[in-house]
Design an enzyme around this catalytic site. Structure first.
Site, mmCIF file in Angstrom:
data_model
loop_
_atom_site.group_PDB
_atom_site.id
_atom_site.type_symbol
_atom_site.label_atom_id
_atom_site.label_comp_id
_atom_site.label_asym_id
_atom_site.label_seq_id
_atom_site.Cartn_x
_atom_site.Cartn_y
_atom_site.Cartn_z
ATOM 1 N N GLY A 32 71.738 67.132 62.062
ATOM 2 C CA GLY A 32 71.259 66.646 63.463
ATOM 3 C C GLY A 32 69.942 67.322 63.886
ATOM 4 O O GLY A 32 69.254 68.021 62.898
ATOM 5 N N LEU A 33 69.140 66.798 64.686
ATOM 6 C CA LEU A 33 68.075 67.287 65.247
ATOM 7 C C LEU A 33 67.847 68.616 65.277
ATOM 8 O O LEU A 33 68.827 69.543 65.693
ATOM 9 C CB LEU A 33 67.568 66.528 66.499
ATOM 10 C CG LEU A 33 67.732 64.962 66.403
ATOM 11 C CD1 LEU A 33 67.187 64.341 67.845
ATOM 12 C CD2 LEU A 33 66.301 64.544 65.733
ATOM 13 N N SER A 34 66.638 69.272 65.598
ATOM 14 C CA SER A 34 66.442 70.616 65.805
ATOM 15 C C SER A 34 66.730 70.905 67.128
ATOM 16 O O SER A 34 66.509 70.074 68.085
ATOM 17 C CB SER A 34 64.998 70.933 65.758
ATOM 18 O OG SER A 34 64.519 72.317 65.962
ATOM 19 N N GLY A 35 67.561 71.827 67.203
ATOM 20 C CA GLY A 35 68.093 72.299 68.917
ATOM 21 C C GLY A 35 69.344 71.362 69.088
ATOM 22 O O GLY A 35 69.980 71.670 70.467
ATOM 23 N N SER A 36 69.689 70.664 67.985
ATOM 24 C CA SER A 36 71.141 69.881 68.644
ATOM 25 C C SER A 36 72.337 70.891 68.550
ATOM 26 O O SER A 36 73.367 70.430 69.373
ATOM 27 C CB SER A 36 71.386 68.848 67.383
ATOM 28 O OG SER A 36 71.430 69.506 66.087
ATOM 29 N N GLY A 37 72.208 72.121 67.873
ATOM 30 C CA GLY A 37 73.388 72.893 67.810
ATOM 31 C C GLY A 37 73.921 73.436 66.594
ATOM 32 O O GLY A 37 74.955 74.009 66.690
ATOM 33 N N LYS A 38 73.307 72.861 65.555
ATOM 34 C CA LYS A 38 73.977 73.088 64.180
ATOM 35 C C LYS A 38 74.224 74.622 63.917
ATOM 36 O O LYS A 38 75.388 75.011 63.668
ATOM 37 C CB LYS A 38 73.159 72.600 62.964
ATOM 38 C CG LYS A 38 72.492 71.187 63.245
ATOM 39 C CD LYS A 38 71.530 70.862 62.167
ATOM 40 C CE LYS A 38 70.172 71.473 61.905
ATOM 41 N NZ LYS A 38 69.525 71.211 63.378
ATOM 42 N N SER A 39 73.249 75.534 64.233
ATOM 43 C CA SER A 39 73.324 76.808 63.976
ATOM 44 C C SER A 39 74.454 77.496 64.805
ATOM 45 O O SER A 39 75.437 78.216 64.447
ATOM 46 C CB SER A 39 72.106 77.622 64.095
ATOM 47 O OG SER A 39 71.257 77.262 63.001
ATOM 48 N N SER A 106 68.276 68.134 57.695
ATOM 49 C CA SER A 106 68.869 67.009 56.468
ATOM 50 C C SER A 106 68.613 65.647 57.197
ATOM 51 O O SER A 106 69.794 64.850 57.395
ATOM 52 C CB SER A 106 70.064 67.390 55.838
ATOM 53 O OG SER A 106 71.021 67.681 56.797
HETATM 54 N N1 LIG Z 1 77.629 72.138 73.516
HETATM 55 C C1 LIG Z 1 76.637 72.660 72.949
HETATM 56 N N2 LIG Z 1 76.760 72.833 71.565
HETATM 57 C C2 LIG Z 1 75.667 73.359 70.772
HETATM 58 N N3 LIG Z 1 74.831 74.226 71.414
HETATM 59 C C3 LIG Z 1 74.461 74.160 72.513
HETATM 60 C C4 LIG Z 1 75.484 73.320 73.381
HETATM 61 N N4 LIG Z 1 75.111 73.524 74.810
HETATM 62 C C5 LIG Z 1 73.893 74.378 74.858
HETATM 63 N N5 LIG Z 1 73.679 74.470 73.515
HETATM 64 C C6 LIG Z 1 72.437 75.453 73.190
HETATM 65 O O1 LIG Z 1 71.496 74.586 72.321
HETATM 66 C C7 LIG Z 1 70.746 75.576 71.472
HETATM 67 C C8 LIG Z 1 71.273 74.918 70.053
HETATM 68 O O2 LIG Z 1 70.096 75.670 69.318
HETATM 69 P P1 LIG Z 1 70.596 75.859 67.501
HETATM 70 O O3 LIG Z 1 69.640 76.802 67.001
HETATM 71 O O4 LIG Z 1 71.810 76.027 67.424
HETATM 72 O O5 LIG Z 1 69.983 74.406 67.004
HETATM 73 P P2 LIG Z 1 69.877 73.824 65.174
HETATM 74 O O6 LIG Z 1 70.385 72.679 65.246
HETATM 75 O O7 LIG Z 1 70.316 75.014 64.745
HETATM 76 O O8 LIG Z 1 68.264 73.873 65.466
HETATM 77 P P3 LIG Z 1 67.204 74.007 64.210
HETATM 78 O O9 LIG Z 1 67.295 72.872 63.155
HETATM 79 O O10 LIG Z 1 65.937 74.151 65.016
HETATM 80 O O11 LIG Z 1 67.719 75.404 63.499
HETATM 81 C C9 LIG Z 1 71.443 76.755 71.555
HETATM 82 O O12 LIG Z 1 70.556 77.483 72.377
HETATM 83 C C10 LIG Z 1 72.644 76.683 72.277
HETATM 84 O O13 LIG Z 1 73.082 77.701 72.997
HETATM 85 MG MG LIG Z 2 69.432 76.269 63.038
#
Ligand SMILES: Nc1ncnc2c1ncn2[C@@H]1O[C@H](COP(=O)(O)OP(=O)(O)OP(=O)(O)O)[C@@H](O)[C@H]1O
Ligand SMILES: [Mg+2]
Length: 197
Positions: A32-39, A106
């Site tokens: 998923g996109l950066s910030g989508s919530g993967k981690s 990815s």
């Molecule tokens: N329903 C949700 N599911 C996941 N994350 C959420 C949700 N609602 C809010 N968030 C917030 O969205 C942010 C997601 O950030 P996260 O670092 O998990 O994204 P990422 O996909 O790992 O990005 P990156 O590719 O940059 O590592 C977090 O701050 C999280 O608290």
């Molecule tokens: Mg991440």
């Protein structure tokens, strides 16, 4: 000298390990996109599985680039090599019987399909589906702000494409559910497929 390299069979088999663990291995491939919530979601799932007594491991984007892949950049060849190495490492862990989570943007279908092929185990594509506007609003690392300012070239969703999965095993619409609900959906899938009890 590939012809002089011979595979050595191990005395503890994969099946032995699965039996001891009490669950089957799997590779949870979050995309998923950066910030989508993967981690965030991968960690929530990992915690739930750990508390159920499962043997797990998580490979996360930036962490891997601190070590194993610190020699790699962000050009196309490096991105492909990044994913290839991650998949090979994940494969070692699943061979050891673990439920492995990988949290990498990815963005390309071809790379994820290659991962699916290499993995050779239960591959679970988890699409962390969050609209770009929502990711940009969250911007937990401040990366979108920098990308919009032109400070990050080839930023997925802004100046580089994201190819959404066409048929993911698990589809999470994070703008409609909590982190807890998303994690439960992944765990339910594993139960439904008989990977965990
Ligand atoms: N329903 C949700 N599911 C996941 N994350 C959420 C949700 N609602 C809010 N968030 C917030 O969205 C942010 C997601 O950030 P996260 O670092 O998990 O994204 P990422 O996909 O790992 O990005 P990156 O590719 O940059 O590592 C977090 O701050 C999280 O608290
Ligand atoms: Mg991440």
């Amino acid at each position: 000298m590939k012809e002089n390299i011979v595979w050595h069979n191990t005395s503890v088999s994969h099946d032995d390990r699965v039996q001891l663990n009490g669950h089957r291995p799997a590779l949870l491939w979050y995309t998923g996109l950066s910030g989508s919530g993967k981690s965030t979601i991968a960690n929530a799932v990992d915690r739930k599985l750990f508390e159920k007594g499962c043997h797990t491991y998580l490979l996360d984007g930036d962490n891997v680039r601190h070590g194993l892949n610190k020699d790699l950049g962000f050009d196309d060849d490096s991105r492909v090599e990044n994913i290839r190495r991650i998949t090979e490492v994940a494969k070692l862990f699943t061979d050891a019987g673990l439920i492995v989570g990988t949290a990498f943007i990815s963005p390309f279908i071809a790379d994820r399909e290659q991962a699916r092929e290499i993995a050779g185990t239960h591959f679970v594509e988890v699409f962390v589906d969050t609209p770009l506007e929502v990711c940009e609003q969250r911007d937990p690392k401040g990366l979108y702000k920098k990308a919009r300012a032109g400070d990050i070239p080839h930023f997925t969703g802004i100046s580089s494409p994201y190819e959404a999965p066409e048929n993911p095993e698990v589809h999470l619409k994070t703008d409609e559910m909590s982190v807890e609900e998303a994690a439960d959906q992944v765990v339910s899938y594993l139960v439904q497929k008989g990977i965990i009890g």
